[in-house]
Design a protein around this motif. Structure first.
Motif, PDB file in Angstrom:
ATOM      1  N   VAL A  20       0.863  -1.176   0.000  1.00  0.00           N
ATOM      2  CA  VAL A  20       0.000   0.000   0.000  1.00  0.00           C
ATOM      3  C   VAL A  20       0.898   1.224   0.000  1.00  0.00           C
ATOM      4  N   ARG A  25      -1.771   8.032   2.292  1.00  0.00           N
ATOM      5  CA  ARG A  25      -2.312   8.017   3.648  1.00  0.00           C
ATOM      6  C   ARG A  25      -1.796   9.211   4.419  1.00  0.00           C
ATOM      7  N   ASP A  66     -13.187  -6.606   4.100  1.00  0.00           N
ATOM      8  CA  ASP A  66     -13.007  -5.319   3.432  1.00  0.00           C
ATOM      9  C   ASP A  66     -12.422  -4.284   4.395  1.00  0.00           C
ATOM     10  N   ARG A  67     -12.915  -4.266   5.628  1.00  0.00           N
ATOM     11  CA  ARG A  67     -12.411  -3.309   6.623  1.00  0.00           C
ATOM     12  C   ARG A  67     -10.945  -3.548   6.964  1.00  0.00           C
ATOM     13  N   VAL A  69      -8.627  -4.716   4.961  1.00  0.00           N
ATOM     14  CA  VAL A  69      -7.840  -4.204   3.841  1.00  0.00           C
ATOM     15  C   VAL A  69      -7.811  -2.682   3.832  1.00  0.00           C
ATOM     16  N   ARG A  70      -8.940  -2.046   4.164  1.00  0.00           N
ATOM     17  CA  ARG A  70      -9.037  -0.582   4.093  1.00  0.00           C
ATOM     18  C   ARG A  70      -8.619   0.140   5.378  1.00  0.00           C
ATOM     19  N   SER A  72      -6.923   2.174   8.162  1.00  0.00           N
ATOM     20  CA  SER A  72      -5.922   3.228   8.005  1.00  0.00           C
ATOM     21  C   SER A  72      -4.831   3.192   9.074  1.00  0.00           C
ATOM     22  N   ARG A  77      -6.618  -2.179  11.991  1.00  0.00           N
ATOM     23  CA  ARG A  77      -6.443  -3.454  11.298  1.00  0.00           C
ATOM     24  C   ARG A  77      -6.447  -4.599  12.305  1.00  0.00           C
TER      25      ARG A  77
END
Length: 125
Positions: A20, A25, A66-67, A69-70, A72, A77
């Motif tokens: 990423v 970010r 999904d959360r 992976v996304r 921040s 995570r």
């Protein structure tokens, strides 16, 4: 350097095998690995669910993947990963039961109306 290219290893962060771009970010740097979040306890009782309940569990797992992976931050995570592990364990242990057809007895996934003193209540209290 063209947009989208990575110039050195410090411009990427390892995210379970996906790289990423950190430039996309906030510049918040977290030193060291994320603190481990303790797993949620699992009940030892049977995990009986209806088709509707099984579908909701599947939806929660999809959402949490999904959360993860996304996320921040490492903290987010870690929290989402813990929830994902919990719901995947619940899915693995679930026993799907059919919706009952017999309305003579209160059973799993049966709605009842309680009547006391001539007053009807949809949810007992």
């Amino acid at each position: 350097m063209e947009s989208g290219e990575l110039d050195k290893p410090t411009d990427v962060e390892w995210l379970n095998p996906v790289y990423v771009k950190i430039a996309d970010r906030p510049r918040e740097r977290i030193s060291g690995p994320a603190q481990a979040v303790p797993d949620r306890p699992l009940r030892k009782a049977r995990n009986v669910v209806t088709e509707t309940g099984a579908s909701k569990i599947e939806g929660e797992i999809t959402s949490l993947k999904d959360r993860v992976v996304r996320a921040s931050s490492d903290k987010d995570r870690s929290l989402f990963s813990r929830e994902l592990r919990y719901w995947e364990a619940r899915r693995k242990s679930m026993e799907i039961v059919p919706t009952p057809n017999d309305i003579d007895q209160v059973q799993f996934e049966t709605a009842v109306v309680v009547e006391r003193g001539g007053t009807r209540r949809n949810s007992p209290s």
